[in-house]
Design an enzyme around this catalytic site. Structure first.
Site, PDB file in Angstrom:
ATOM      1  N   HIS A  82      10.014  15.136   0.266  1.00 53.80           N
ATOM      2  CA  HIS A  82      10.531  14.676   1.549  1.00 53.80           C
ATOM      3  C   HIS A  82      11.126  15.841   2.326  1.00 53.80           C
ATOM      4  CE1 HIS A  82      12.155  11.758   4.392  1.00 53.80           C
ATOM      5  NE2 HIS A  82      13.196  12.567   4.468  1.00 53.80           N
ATOM      6  N   ASP A 161      18.624   0.377   5.860  1.00 54.92           N
ATOM      7  CA  ASP A 161      18.543   1.686   6.511  1.00 54.92           C
ATOM      8  C   ASP A 161      17.977   1.568   7.917  1.00 54.92           C
ATOM      9  OD1 ASP A 161      18.621   4.678   6.551  1.00 54.92           O
ATOM     10  OD2 ASP A 161      16.465   4.388   6.801  1.00 54.92           O
ATOM     11  N   ARG A 168      23.292   4.143  14.083  1.00 61.31           N
ATOM     12  CA  ARG A 168      23.814   5.526  14.058  1.00 61.31           C
ATOM     13  C   ARG A 168      23.251   6.328  15.227  1.00 61.31           C
ATOM     14  NH1 ARG A 168      21.642   7.526   8.726  1.00 61.31           N
ATOM     15  NH2 ARG A 168      22.500   9.528   9.359  1.00 61.31           N
ATOM     16  N   SER A 183      20.641   7.610   3.347  1.00 60.73           N
ATOM     17  CA  SER A 183      19.481   7.119   4.099  1.00 60.73           C
ATOM     18  C   SER A 183      18.182   7.654   3.488  1.00 60.73           C
ATOM     19  CB  SER A 183      19.626   7.543   5.568  1.00 60.73           C
ATOM     20  OG  SER A 183      18.417   7.418   6.265  1.00 60.73           O
ATOM     21  N   LYS A 187      15.398   5.527   0.546  1.00 58.82           N
ATOM     22  CA  LYS A 187      13.975   5.289   0.806  1.00 58.82           C
ATOM     23  C   LYS A 187      13.099   5.889  -0.297  1.00 58.82           C
ATOM     24  CE  LYS A 187      14.887   6.574   4.977  1.00 58.82           C
ATOM     25  NZ  LYS A 187      14.954   6.981   6.388  1.00 58.82           N
TER      26      LYS A 187
HETATM   27  N1  URA Z   1      16.198  11.258   8.005  1.00 56.15           N
HETATM   28  C1  URA Z   1      16.488  10.025   7.510  1.00 56.15           C
HETATM   29  O1  URA Z   1      15.626   9.344   6.978  1.00 56.15           O
HETATM   30  N2  URA Z   1      17.739   9.578   7.604  1.00 56.15           N
HETATM   31  C2  URA Z   1      18.738  10.283   8.176  1.00 56.15           C
HETATM   32  O2  URA Z   1      19.849   9.822   8.227  1.00 56.15           O
HETATM   33  C3  URA Z   1      18.427  11.561   8.691  1.00 56.15           C
HETATM   34  C4  URA Z   1      17.148  12.016   8.581  1.00 56.15           C
END
Ligand code: URA
Ligand code: CA
Length: 434
Positions: A82, A161, A168, A183, A187
């Site tokens: 990621h 999220d 946010r 966050s 995932k």
């Molecule tokens: N990428 C994400 O998936 N979440 C965040 O909070 C910041 C970047």
């Protein structure tokens, strides 16, 4: 339990318990807690922060807000990668066929992009008829057969999220380490990965502007991963200039294909080798970085990584003829040279603003509803540390609309910082956190 009391507690700088965090996430996801109370809590977290235990609890509460994908039917150790997000970051398209060619299963859930250019799925759709829609069974089958598949994220993956991130985004509470870490990690964990390699970008084109901040985020995510038995490694990499040369969807696909053929930009290739090596180590295919790197260099040299890309695109219905003949990729009507107006050395390329120039050409989405123009974008010709003379080509603008070329040209020139003397001493990889 009352949300009011929990907001007050965090506002006063106290620690929230596991039960309190579970209560918040469950009731915000199901709509019992309104946005205004959640907004206040997020702002309190922003100022008072969360400790490691709270961050790990928040992550797992978010994971449990929706589906958790079960990948146990896939043989081998599934390693996901990621990136925290950068400009012109084409690594996924290159890295995934590279590691799959070595035999590491890649089961990737990906998204569409909201930003400078599209996300991995948008880029993959450059291959005509490529589809990410498939059953879970077919997804698992494809990974077992081809070692690689990319699916779209289901709506039921970490719904907490989706709601919190949207909030946010409009309440100036995105850039908090605990909120970003939970966050991202929620995932990855919900997607079923056994191990995770994180590319934490550092610089003005990234969330984390300094190495110290990036290190803090990397440390936090590595600790969360380990606390739930997902071995995690974070690579801190440079985003103080765009990665590679291309910024734009088809342009980046072309760059990815060239890199798999061994003709890619050095920085992009190097980052793929670094991230890929860590993936092979976590997958237990290699025991040292040196050994892993050799394996990856070999699949580029012998063409099997490129073959893997074809096999994978074909398995998901995409047209692979463009891989052998990249002139068949979508092309912009106008390709315009942007020339240097002064002499010197490139000290900096403002990645973030350069990304916005590409987005305004149509390469990215300004809102969720925007359509992407796959053909357009920017191809850099000079990078940090390069000498330039007046009149040298700094970059090429690829546009389908004559009327936006003038503004883009001005944007490109403004985002190159050219000075008399400069020695490039910013490394591509700042650190690797294990
Ligand atoms: N990428 C994400 O998936 N979440 C965040 O909070 C910041 C970047
Ligand atoms: Ca690039």
């Amino acid at each position: 339990m009352r949300m009011y009391d929990l907001i007050l507690k965090k506002r006063n700088g106290e620690e929230l318990t596991t039960e309190e965090i579970n209560f918040i996430i469950e009731n915000y996801t199901n709509g019992s807690i309104p946005d205004y109370q959640m907004s206040a809590l997020l702002m309190a977290i922003y100022f008072k922060k969360m400790n490691e235990r709270e961050t790990a609890d928040l992550t797992m509460a978010m994971v449990n807000s929706g589906d958790v994908i079960d990948l146990t039917k896939i043989e081998g150790i599934k390693v996901d990668k990621h990136s925290t997000g950068g400009v012109g970051d084409t690594t996924t398209l290159i890295l995934t066929p590279m590691v799959a060619a070595v035999g590491v299963p890649v089961a990737k859930m990906s998204g569409r992009g909201l930003g400078h250019t599209g996300g991995t799925i948008d880029k993959l759709e450059t291959f005509e008829n490529f589809s990410v829609a498939m059953s879970e069974e077919k997804f698992i089958d494809n990974v077992n057969t081809h070692k690689i598949a990319v699916a779209g994220q289901t709506a039921h993956l970490v719904p907490a999220d989706k709601k919190i991130y949207a909030l946010r985004d409009v309440t100036a509470t995105v850039d908090n380490v605990s909120l970003i870490a939970s966050s991202i990690m929620s995932k990855k964990i919900a997607s079923g990965a056994d191990a995770i390699v994180l590319d934490v970008k550092v610089g003005d084109g990234a969330f984390m502007k300094t190495v110290e901040n990036a290190r803090e985020l990397g440390n936090e995510m590595v600790k969360i991963g380990k606390s739930v038995n997902r071995n995690t490694i974070a690579v801190l990499s440079d985003m103080d200039q765009p990665l590679g040369f291309a910024i734009g969807n088809a342009l980046e696909v072309e760059e990815a294909i060239e890199t798999l053929k061994g003709n890619g930009p050095k920085d992009l290739e190097e980052l793929c080798l670094t991230l890929g090596s860590q993936m092979l180590i976590l997958a237990e295919k290699a025991s040292t970085e040196e050994e892993a790197r050799k394996m990856l260099e070999e699949v580029i040299e012998n063409g099997s990584a490129l073959e893997k890309l074809k096999e994978f695109v074909e398995a998901q219905g995409g047209d692979i003829s463009v891989i052998d003949d990249t002139t068949k990729l979508p092309k912009a009507k106008y390709v315009v040279e942007v020339k240097a107006t002064e002499e010197g050395v490139v000290k900096k390329i403002h990645s973030d603003k350069m990304g916005i120039v590409a987005m305004e050409l149509g390469a990215g989405r300004a809102t969720k509803e925007s359509e992407i123009d796959l053909a357009v974008g920017i191809v850099l010709n000079k990078k940090r540390g390069d000498k330039v003379k007046k009149g040298d080509v700094l970059a090429y603008i690829h546009s389908n609309n004559e009327s936006n070329i003038e503004k883009a040209t001005k944007g490109v020139i403004e985002n190159y910082v050219i000075v008399e003397n400069y020695e490039n001493n910013i490394p591509l990889v700042h650190d690797i956190i294990k």
